[in-house]
Design an enzyme around this catalytic site. Structure first.
Site, PDB file in Angstrom:
ATOM      1  N   TYR A   9       2.866   8.907   3.895  1.00  0.00           N
ATOM      2  CA  TYR A   9       4.271   9.005   4.302  1.00  0.00           C
ATOM      3  C   TYR A   9       5.214   8.235   3.396  1.00  0.00           C
ATOM      4  O   TYR A   9       6.408   8.436   3.452  1.00  0.00           O
ATOM      5  CB  TYR A   9       4.417   8.532   5.749  1.00  0.00           C
ATOM      6  CG  TYR A   9       3.802   9.517   6.688  1.00  0.00           C
ATOM      7  CD1 TYR A   9       4.550  10.566   7.183  1.00  0.00           C
ATOM      8  CD2 TYR A   9       2.454   9.443   7.021  1.00  0.00           C
ATOM      9  CE1 TYR A   9       3.983  11.504   8.014  1.00  0.00           C
ATOM     10  CE2 TYR A   9       1.875  10.383   7.855  1.00  0.00           C
ATOM     11  CZ  TYR A   9       2.652  11.408   8.345  1.00  0.00           C
ATOM     12  OH  TYR A   9       2.082  12.357   9.165  1.00  0.00           O
ATOM     13  N   GLY A  10       4.682   7.305   2.598  1.00  0.00           N
ATOM     14  CA  GLY A  10       5.566   6.496   1.764  1.00  0.00           C
ATOM     15  C   GLY A  10       4.860   5.252   1.279  1.00  0.00           C
ATOM     16  O   GLY A  10       3.670   5.282   0.984  1.00  0.00           O
ATOM     17  N   GLY A  55       0.825  -1.205   0.000  1.00  0.00           N
ATOM     18  CA  GLY A  55       0.000   0.000   0.000  1.00  0.00           C
ATOM     19  C   GLY A  55       0.850   1.242   0.000  1.00  0.00           C
ATOM     20  O   GLY A  55       2.035   1.213   0.330  1.00  0.00           O
ATOM     21  N   GLY A  92       0.815   5.300   1.158  1.00  0.00           N
ATOM     22  CA  GLY A  92       0.117   6.256   2.014  1.00  0.00           C
ATOM     23  C   GLY A  92       0.755   7.619   1.949  1.00  0.00           C
ATOM     24  O   GLY A  92       1.589   7.881   1.089  1.00  0.00           O
ATOM     25  N   ASP A 151      -5.540   7.416  14.582  1.00  0.00           N
ATOM     26  CA  ASP A 151      -5.747   7.090  13.161  1.00  0.00           C
ATOM     27  C   ASP A 151      -6.398   5.714  13.008  1.00  0.00           C
ATOM     28  O   ASP A 151      -6.032   4.956  12.111  1.00  0.00           O
ATOM     29  CB  ASP A 151      -4.386   7.141  12.452  1.00  0.00           C
ATOM     30  CG  ASP A 151      -4.524   7.392  10.961  1.00  0.00           C
ATOM     31  OD1 ASP A 151      -5.602   7.818  10.520  1.00  0.00           O
ATOM     32  OD2 ASP A 151      -3.539   7.145  10.238  1.00  0.00           O
ATOM     33  N   LYS A 159       8.491  -0.485   5.650  1.00  0.00           N
ATOM     34  CA  LYS A 159       7.734   0.751   5.466  1.00  0.00           C
ATOM     35  C   LYS A 159       8.739   1.827   5.071  1.00  0.00           C
ATOM     36  O   LYS A 159       9.601   2.201   5.873  1.00  0.00           O
ATOM     37  CB  LYS A 159       7.015   1.102   6.769  1.00  0.00           C
ATOM     38  CG  LYS A 159       6.201   2.381   6.683  1.00  0.00           C
ATOM     39  CD  LYS A 159       5.265   2.511   7.867  1.00  0.00           C
ATOM     40  CE  LYS A 159       4.504   3.823   7.815  1.00  0.00           C
ATOM     41  NZ  LYS A 159       3.432   3.903   8.783  1.00  0.00           N
TER      42      LYS A 159
HETATM   43  N1  LIG Z   1       2.733  -4.679   9.787  1.00  0.00           N
HETATM   44  C1  LIG Z   1       1.975  -4.833   8.725  1.00  0.00           C
HETATM   45  N2  LIG Z   1       1.584  -6.059   8.338  1.00  0.00           N
HETATM   46  C2  LIG Z   1       0.826  -6.239   7.229  1.00  0.00           C
HETATM   47  N3  LIG Z   1       0.414  -5.235   6.425  1.00  0.00           N
HETATM   48  C3  LIG Z   1       0.771  -3.981   6.756  1.00  0.00           C
HETATM   49  C4  LIG Z   1       1.566  -3.714   7.913  1.00  0.00           C
HETATM   50  N4  LIG Z   1       1.768  -2.377   7.990  1.00  0.00           N
HETATM   51  C5  LIG Z   1       1.131  -1.837   6.944  1.00  0.00           C
HETATM   52  N5  LIG Z   1       0.522  -2.792   6.192  1.00  0.00           N
HETATM   53  C6  LIG Z   1      -0.252  -2.574   4.948  1.00  0.00           C
HETATM   54  O1  LIG Z   1       0.250  -1.446   4.271  1.00  0.00           O
HETATM   55  C7  LIG Z   1      -0.761  -0.437   4.132  1.00  0.00           C
HETATM   56  C8  LIG Z   1      -0.144   0.938   4.320  1.00  0.00           C
HETATM   57  O2  LIG Z   1       0.486   1.000   5.606  1.00  0.00           O
HETATM   58  P1  LIG Z   1       0.512   2.295   6.538  1.00  0.00           P
HETATM   59  O3  LIG Z   1      -0.929   2.673   6.781  1.00  0.00           O
HETATM   60  O4  LIG Z   1       1.376   2.011   7.716  1.00  0.00           O
HETATM   61  O5  LIG Z   1       1.227   3.367   5.624  1.00  0.00           O
HETATM   62  P2  LIG Z   1       1.069   4.916   5.553  1.00  0.00           P
HETATM   63  O6  LIG Z   1       2.006   5.303   4.470  1.00  0.00           O
HETATM   64  O7  LIG Z   1       1.317   5.536   6.877  1.00  0.00           O
HETATM   65  O8  LIG Z   1      -0.459   5.090   5.137  1.00  0.00           O
HETATM   66  P3  LIG Z   1      -1.590   6.175   5.509  1.00  0.00           P
HETATM   67  O9  LIG Z   1      -1.433   7.311   4.574  1.00  0.00           O
HETATM   68  O10 LIG Z   1      -2.875   5.404   5.274  1.00  0.00           O
HETATM   69  O11 LIG Z   1      -1.423   6.583   6.938  1.00  0.00           O
HETATM   70  C9  LIG Z   1      -1.801  -0.783   5.200  1.00  0.00           C
HETATM   71  O12 LIG Z   1      -3.081  -0.342   4.799  1.00  0.00           O
HETATM   72  C10 LIG Z   1      -1.711  -2.296   5.244  1.00  0.00           C
HETATM   73  O13 LIG Z   1      -2.485  -2.852   4.213  1.00  0.00           O
END
Ligand SMILES: Nc1ncnc2c1ncn2[C@@H]1O[C@H](COP(=O)(O)OP(=O)(O)OP(=O)(O)O)[C@@H](O)[C@H]1O
Length: 237
Positions: free
Chosen positions: A27-28, A23, A25, A137, A44
């Site tokens: 932040y990355g 995914g 988001g 969140d 991540k």
């Molecule tokens: N520990 C994990 N185990 C399995 N899948 C994960 C995990 N962490 C994140 N994901 C998957 O990756 C996606 C994006 O992760 P995350 O929400 O941490 O990123 P983000 O860049 O902060 O996104 P957002 O803009 O939604 O806050 C999540 O919706 C999930 O599907």
């Protein structure tokens, strides 16, 4: 934008081989990767601009994850800082997000499922609040579901709670909104096109209505997660 994560597929960082994108988001990007011992982990990755601009704010996520130990919260396994790339290495949590279940698989959550998920989420929030952490969140895209069990991911906005800016009770409105998605999925109006307010559309008892209104701050808000748990038990089960 969509091509961006693709160039990471197949790359290897300190023995972690990136397999697929999970995914994207604010932040990355999140990737599933294979660890040197063959296990599956999540990398991540932060956008470079986030890495530069946000060092102070990014700091909270690893500190908070390191102090938490719960089967439904990913362990922080390490940090990779290699050239321009900066990753957290996280425990892989199985399942798909509630968002994917709702909007891709059109899953309808039965009252039993909603009550099971609600209880688990309340227990998780109680665990965070006991440790002085507010998540800030709790959304359908940050809750994974697998064989009846949930996991909570994305601690990017989580903070140490205080009485002012980062109040524990700010998690309650997220919980209310989250529960509304589950309830709508199984309601006759369904479809998430909210023409009228939820309290006019959803077939809820007076107690359920009051519970949700209090979570969402439309009536006297709850003071603690214990109060929330108690009323959830009375009204939603
Ligand atoms: N520990 C994990 N185990 C399995 N899948 C994960 C995990 N962490 C994140 N994901 C998957 O990756 C996606 C994006 O992760 P995350 O929400 O941490 O990123 P983000 O860049 O902060 O996104 P957002 O803009 O939604 O806050 C999540 O919706 C999930 O599907």
């Amino acid at each position: 934008m969509l091509l961006f994560p693709r160039r990471y597929l197949g790359r290897c960082y300190q023995g972690y081989a990136i397999c697929r994108s999970l995914g994207q988001g604010r932040y990355g990007n999140c990737f599933a990767a294979q660890a040197p011992d063959g296990s599956q982990v999540v990398l991540k990755r932060f956008h470079n601009r986030m890495k530069k601009k946000n060092t102070g704010r990014n700091h909270f996520e690893p500190v908070i994850l390191s102090m938490l130990k719960h089967p439904s919260i990913p362990d922080l396994l390490g940090v990779i800082n290699e050239g321009k790339d900066y990753f957290f290495v996280l425990e892989y949590m199985p399942g798909v997000t509630i968002e994917q279940l709702l909007f891709r698989e059109h899953h309808r959550f039965t009252p039993e499922e909603t009550s099971n998920i609600g209880f688990q989420l309340i227990d998780l929030i109680a665990y965070l609040h006991q440790n002085g952490i507010v998540h800030r969140d709790i959304r359908i895209s940050n809750v994974l579901y697998h064989q009846g069990k949930i996991s909570l991911v994305d601690f990017g906005l989580a903070r140490f709670a205080d009485q002012d800016r980062y109040r524990l009770d700010s998690d309650f409105s997220y919980l209310g909104d989250f529960l509304l998605y589950l309830l709508y999925s199984n309601s006759p109006t369904n479809k998430f096109r909210r023409h009228r307010p939820w309290y006019d559309e959803l077939p809820l008892s007076d107690g359920q209505m009051e519970f949700l209104k209090r979570l969402l701050g439309l009536e006297t808000p709850y003071a603690t997660i214990e109060q929330v748990r108690e009323h959830f038990f009375v009204f939603m089960c």
